[in-house]
Design a protein around this motif. Structure first.
Motif, mmCIF file in Angstrom:
data_model
loop_
_atom_site.group_PDB
_atom_site.id
_atom_site.type_symbol
_atom_site.label_atom_id
_atom_site.label_comp_id
_atom_site.label_asym_id
_atom_site.label_seq_id
_atom_site.Cartn_x
_atom_site.Cartn_y
_atom_site.Cartn_z
ATOM 1 N N ASN A 56 0.832 -1.218 0.000
ATOM 2 C CA ASN A 56 0.000 0.000 0.000
ATOM 3 C C ASN A 56 0.857 1.254 0.000
ATOM 4 O OD1 ASN A 56 0.886 0.060 2.617
ATOM 5 N ND2 ASN A 56 -1.129 0.441 3.522
ATOM 6 N N ASN A 81 -4.205 7.935 -2.292
ATOM 7 C CA ASN A 81 -5.245 7.983 -1.263
ATOM 8 C C ASN A 81 -6.502 7.226 -1.695
ATOM 9 O OD1 ASN A 81 -3.505 9.546 0.230
ATOM 10 N ND2 ASN A 81 -4.310 11.469 -0.593
ATOM 11 N N ARG A 84 -5.617 3.423 -1.395
ATOM 12 C CA ARG A 84 -5.384 2.952 -0.019
ATOM 13 C C ARG A 84 -6.693 2.691 0.718
ATOM 14 N NH1 ARG A 84 -0.670 7.033 1.255
ATOM 15 N NH2 ARG A 84 1.155 5.729 0.919
ATOM 16 N N ARG A 85 -7.746 3.429 0.331
ATOM 17 C CA ARG A 85 -9.052 3.192 0.956
ATOM 18 C C ARG A 85 -9.472 1.745 0.851
ATOM 19 N NH1 ARG A 85 -12.655 8.041 -1.714
ATOM 20 N NH2 ARG A 85 -11.348 9.744 -0.949
ATOM 21 N N PHE A 91 -1.564 -3.049 12.054
ATOM 22 C CA PHE A 91 -0.161 -2.910 12.442
ATOM 23 C C PHE A 91 0.160 -3.716 13.688
ATOM 24 C CE2 PHE A 91 -1.566 0.843 10.226
ATOM 25 C CZ PHE A 91 -0.528 1.164 9.370
ATOM 26 N N ASN A 95 -1.769 1.090 16.598
ATOM 27 C CA ASN A 95 -1.877 2.464 16.085
ATOM 28 C C ASN A 95 -3.304 2.999 16.086
ATOM 29 O OD1 ASN A 95 0.812 2.173 15.685
ATOM 30 N ND2 ASN A 95 0.729 2.063 13.459
ATOM 31 N N PHE A 97 -6.011 5.687 17.346
ATOM 32 C CA PHE A 97 -5.821 7.101 17.642
ATOM 33 C C PHE A 97 -6.190 7.339 19.108
ATOM 34 C CE2 PHE A 97 -7.311 7.234 13.030
ATOM 35 C CZ PHE A 97 -6.028 7.049 12.552
ATOM 36 N N HIS A 99 -6.536 9.900 20.964
ATOM 37 C CA HIS A 99 -7.375 11.038 21.334
ATOM 38 C C HIS A 99 -8.811 10.876 20.847
ATOM 39 C CE1 HIS A 99 -6.055 11.664 17.287
ATOM 40 N NE2 HIS A 99 -6.811 12.733 17.119
ATOM 41 N N GLY B 140 3.616 5.741 13.638
ATOM 42 C CA GLY B 140 2.536 4.775 13.386
ATOM 43 C C GLY B 140 1.176 5.450 13.275
ATOM 44 N N GLN B 141 1.004 6.576 13.963
ATOM 45 C CA GLN B 141 -0.260 7.312 13.889
ATOM 46 C C GLN B 141 -0.492 7.827 12.469
ATOM 47 O OE1 GLN B 141 -2.606 8.056 16.500
ATOM 48 N NE2 GLN B 141 -1.545 6.287 17.329
ATOM 49 N N GLU B 143 0.984 6.625 9.775
ATOM 50 C CA GLU B 143 0.849 5.465 8.882
ATOM 51 C C GLU B 143 -0.569 4.905 8.931
ATOM 52 O OE1 GLU B 143 3.919 2.713 9.901
ATOM 53 O OE2 GLU B 143 5.448 3.839 8.794
ATOM 54 N N ALA B 144 -1.132 4.839 10.147
ATOM 55 C CA ALA B 144 -2.493 4.322 10.269
ATOM 56 C C ALA B 144 -3.468 5.226 9.520
ATOM 57 C CB ALA B 144 -2.886 4.214 11.739
ATOM 58 N N ALA B 145 -3.298 6.540 9.690
ATOM 59 C CA ALA B 145 -4.200 7.481 9.023
ATOM 60 C C ALA B 145 -4.062 7.395 7.507
ATOM 61 C CB ALA B 145 -3.916 8.895 9.511
ATOM 62 N N ARG B 146 -2.791 7.336 7.041
ATOM 63 C CA ARG B 146 -2.583 7.257 5.594
ATOM 64 C C ARG B 146 -3.115 5.956 5.034
ATOM 65 N NH1 ARG B 146 0.714 10.892 3.196
ATOM 66 N NH2 ARG B 146 -0.679 10.390 1.494
ATOM 67 N N SER B 147 -2.964 4.853 5.788
ATOM 68 C CA SER B 147 -3.416 3.563 5.281
ATOM 69 C C SER B 147 -4.944 3.517 5.174
ATOM 70 C CB SER B 147 -2.908 2.414 6.163
ATOM 71 O OG SER B 147 -3.668 2.332 7.356
ATOM 72 N N LEU B 148 -5.617 4.424 5.888
ATOM 73 C CA LEU B 148 -7.077 4.502 5.756
ATOM 74 C C LEU B 148 -7.481 5.372 4.567
ATOM 75 C CD1 LEU B 148 -7.940 4.891 9.529
ATOM 76 C CD2 LEU B 148 -8.701 3.015 8.084
ATOM 77 N N GLY B 149 -6.499 5.939 3.887
ATOM 78 C CA GLY B 149 -6.800 6.736 2.707
ATOM 79 C C GLY B 149 -6.847 8.228 2.964
ATOM 80 N N LEU B 150 -6.504 8.647 4.195
ATOM 81 C CA LEU B 150 -6.501 10.088 4.465
ATOM 82 C C LEU B 150 -5.283 10.722 3.784
ATOM 83 C CD1 LEU B 150 -7.399 10.195 8.282
ATOM 84 C CD2 LEU B 150 -8.926 10.481 6.340
ATOM 85 N N SER B 151 -5.448 11.951 3.304
ATOM 86 C CA SER B 151 -4.339 12.652 2.685
ATOM 87 C C SER B 151 -3.345 13.050 3.768
ATOM 88 C CB SER B 151 -4.858 13.916 1.999
ATOM 89 O OG SER B 151 -5.350 14.808 2.975
ATOM 90 N N SER B 152 -2.165 13.486 3.348
ATOM 91 C CA SER B 152 -1.164 13.821 4.365
ATOM 92 C C SER B 152 -1.643 15.010 5.204
ATOM 93 C CB SER B 152 0.199 14.098 3.731
ATOM 94 O OG SER B 152 0.150 15.265 2.962
ATOM 95 N N SER B 154 -4.865 15.816 5.843
ATOM 96 C CA SER B 154 -5.920 15.341 6.742
ATOM 97 C C SER B 154 -5.344 14.562 7.916
ATOM 98 C CB SER B 154 -6.909 14.451 5.987
ATOM 99 O OG SER B 154 -7.609 15.187 5.025
ATOM 100 N N VAL B 159 -5.254 13.743 13.043
ATOM 101 C CA VAL B 159 -4.636 12.717 13.884
ATOM 102 C C VAL B 159 -3.390 13.237 14.612
ATOM 103 C CG1 VAL B 159 -3.506 10.458 13.858
ATOM 104 C CG2 VAL B 159 -5.563 10.840 12.484
#
Lengths: 248, 243
Positions: A56, A81, A84-85, A91, A95, A97, A99, B140-141, B143-152, B154, B159
């Motif tokens: 990915n 992007n 990747r969706r 992981f 990882n 979030f 917050h 990792g935070q 990477e997790a966000a990007r792997s969900l398809g969020l732009s850098s 976002s 996050v």
């Protein structure tokens, strides 16, 4: 199970660090079909996580191609992007979030990317949480959960995107032993439901039982690739024999 | 009484000549208010450009990264008084601000240039604070966000930044403490903050030392408890942050 349609094709992927001083991947080729479960095994530093992270594009290959749904992700013009969706990733260190609540973790991406409305995403989240028996944790923060619960929620977070493939990067390696099974059970259910999965793992029992195909890597190369029974019972490559004699 | 000597019969140069206090006390109070206003407003204004500078600094684009680096280098490597003078006489020599008094004692034609200069200076330091805060959030935070398809962007916004900002709040509060002290330089340009109050009292009463001693005591009484309080908050955050 129809395993014909090709989902991912890896062509001659190389990954180098420090201008070629370190070769993490040394020309890997791999095809993953729809509905297939592929386990990647090998010693630490063999390149298996790097290969998975190239799928990915969390790691950018130095050269080679990664075709996903026929699109070359290594092409700089491709909007990663969007692709990747459709590739969920889990992981080693979860990882989640910290917050965000469990529910917010699950709904963040689908809502932000406008794939679902807030209420649709929440309904989907509730359904998924109920399926793994953690419906009562929806409003907790991740630091209140056990490692096994965190990892199952991380899996659910990826599933909420309704991906075409799930990538697992040593999903049980950071867990206390008594929590490994709850995560493996969930992964087993996913496999049974027909999810395409690529799993980097040290759990040989799981690889043998659940995978359709096992890949052995060493020195940044795929050295052997076979059905689990063949690969574990009749290993050909001397390094695979050596590896198996140490881990089994 | 021994302490009556503190207010009378003491030489004008004495460390303990505080005879001006009954008459000029209110003057110091206004100075305190002005100083606190300068420090707090400057750091608050600095936050936005600092965030921008920090994100630019972490960019992969060399030009963007370089611009931010240059800004930070210039403002951290030249004295605040020089920056203040250039901004006051240069920038605000060209732009004239009407002499309007707000809150009863703040002349905005002097206050605004001061705040702008302090904020520009502070943003260079706060940018480094933010940069540290962003880098301290586990990769990792992202990477997790990007792997969900969020732009850098976002991923950064949804996050990383919320976690980074929480981590840097104590450091940001410390920057206010620093600014309370540094803003004394604004007295050079006629801003009627605490240091200016001390100078004015000294020159009006010919008591050369006492007013500065009073100013020092006031600065200490603001900053020392403040930094102790920040330390306590930091300790608590660390304990509550085992996530």
């Amino acid at each position: 199970m129809a395993t014909n349609a090709e989902l991912i094709r890896v062509v001659d992927v190389k990954k180098e660090y420090n201008n070629g001083a370190i070769k993490a991947l040394n020309g890997c080729n791999l095809i993953v079909h729809q509905g297939e479960v592929v386990a990647i095994i090998g010693a630490s530093g063999s390149g298996k996580s790097t290969l998975l992270r190239c799928l990915n594009m969390l790691e950018t290959p130095t050269s080679g191609h990664i075709y996903f749904d026929g699109v070359d992700l290594a092409d700089k013009k491709v909007d990663l992007n969007l692709h990747r969706r459709k590739m969920g990733m889990v992981f080693q260190h979860f990882n989640l979030f910290p917050h965000k609540t469990v529910m917010q973790n699950i709904t963040l991406a689908p809502v932000h990317l406008k794939l679902k409305t807030k209420s649709e995403a929440k309904a989907k989240g509730e359904e998924l949480l109920a399926r793994i028996g953690l419906a009562d944790k929806a409003n907790e923060y991740p630091n209140m959960l056990s490692g096994g619960q965190k990892q199952r929620i991380a899996i659910v977070r990826a599933l909420a995107m309704e991906p075409e493939v799930m990538l697992f990067d040593e999903p049980t390696s950071a867990l206390d032993p008594e929590m490994v099974n709850e995560v493996l059970d969930l992964m087993r259910d996913l496999a049974k439901a027909g999810m395409t999965m690529v799993v980097v793992t040290h759990e040989m029992g799981f690889a043998r039982e659940v995978a359709n195909r096992v890949i052995f890597m060493d020195g940044g190369q795929i050295l052997e690739e076979n059905t689990p029974n063949e690969l574990f019972d009749y290993p050909q490559n001397p390094r695979l024999k050596d590896f198996l004699s140490k881990v089994l | 009484m021994w302490w009556s000597n503190l207010f009378t019969n003491t030489s004008p140069a004495s460390f303990f000549n505080f005879s001006f206090l009954p008459k000029y006390g209110p003057y110091f109070l206004k100075g305190i208010a002005y100083t606190l206003l300068l420090a707090v407003v400057s750091v608050l204004i600095a936050v936005i450009p600092a965030l921008l500078l920090a994100i630019m600094r972490l960019s992969k684009n060399k030009l963007v990264k370089g611009l931010s680096g240059a800004y930070i280098a210039v403002f951290r490597s030249t004295p605040l008084l020089v920056q203040l003078s250039i901004i006051y006489f240069g920038l605000f020599g060209a732009i004239s601000i009407p002499r309007i008094t707000i809150l009863g004692f703040v002349d905005i034609s002097r206050f605004i240039p001061g705040v702008v200069a302090l904020a520009l200076n502070s943003s260079a330091y706060v940018a480094e604070i933010f940069r540290g805060g962003i880098l301290a959030v586990d990769i990792g935070q992202t990477e997790a966000a990007r792997s969900l398809g969020l732009s850098s962007w976002s991923s950064m916004k949804l996050v990383v930044l919320p976690q980074a900002i929480k981590n840097v709040l104590p450091a940001l509060a410390n920057e206010v403490v620093t600014m309370v002290k540094e803003s004394s330089i604004c007295s050079m340009l006629g801003m009627v903050e605490l240091m200016f109050a001390a100078k004015t009292v000294a020159s009006t009463t010919y008591i050369s030392l006492g007013p500065y001693v009073v100013a020092a005591v006031i600065y200490f009484c603001i900053n020392y408890p403040a930094s102790k309080a920040i330390e306590a908050v930091e300790r608590r955050m660390r304990r509550g942050d085992k996530r």
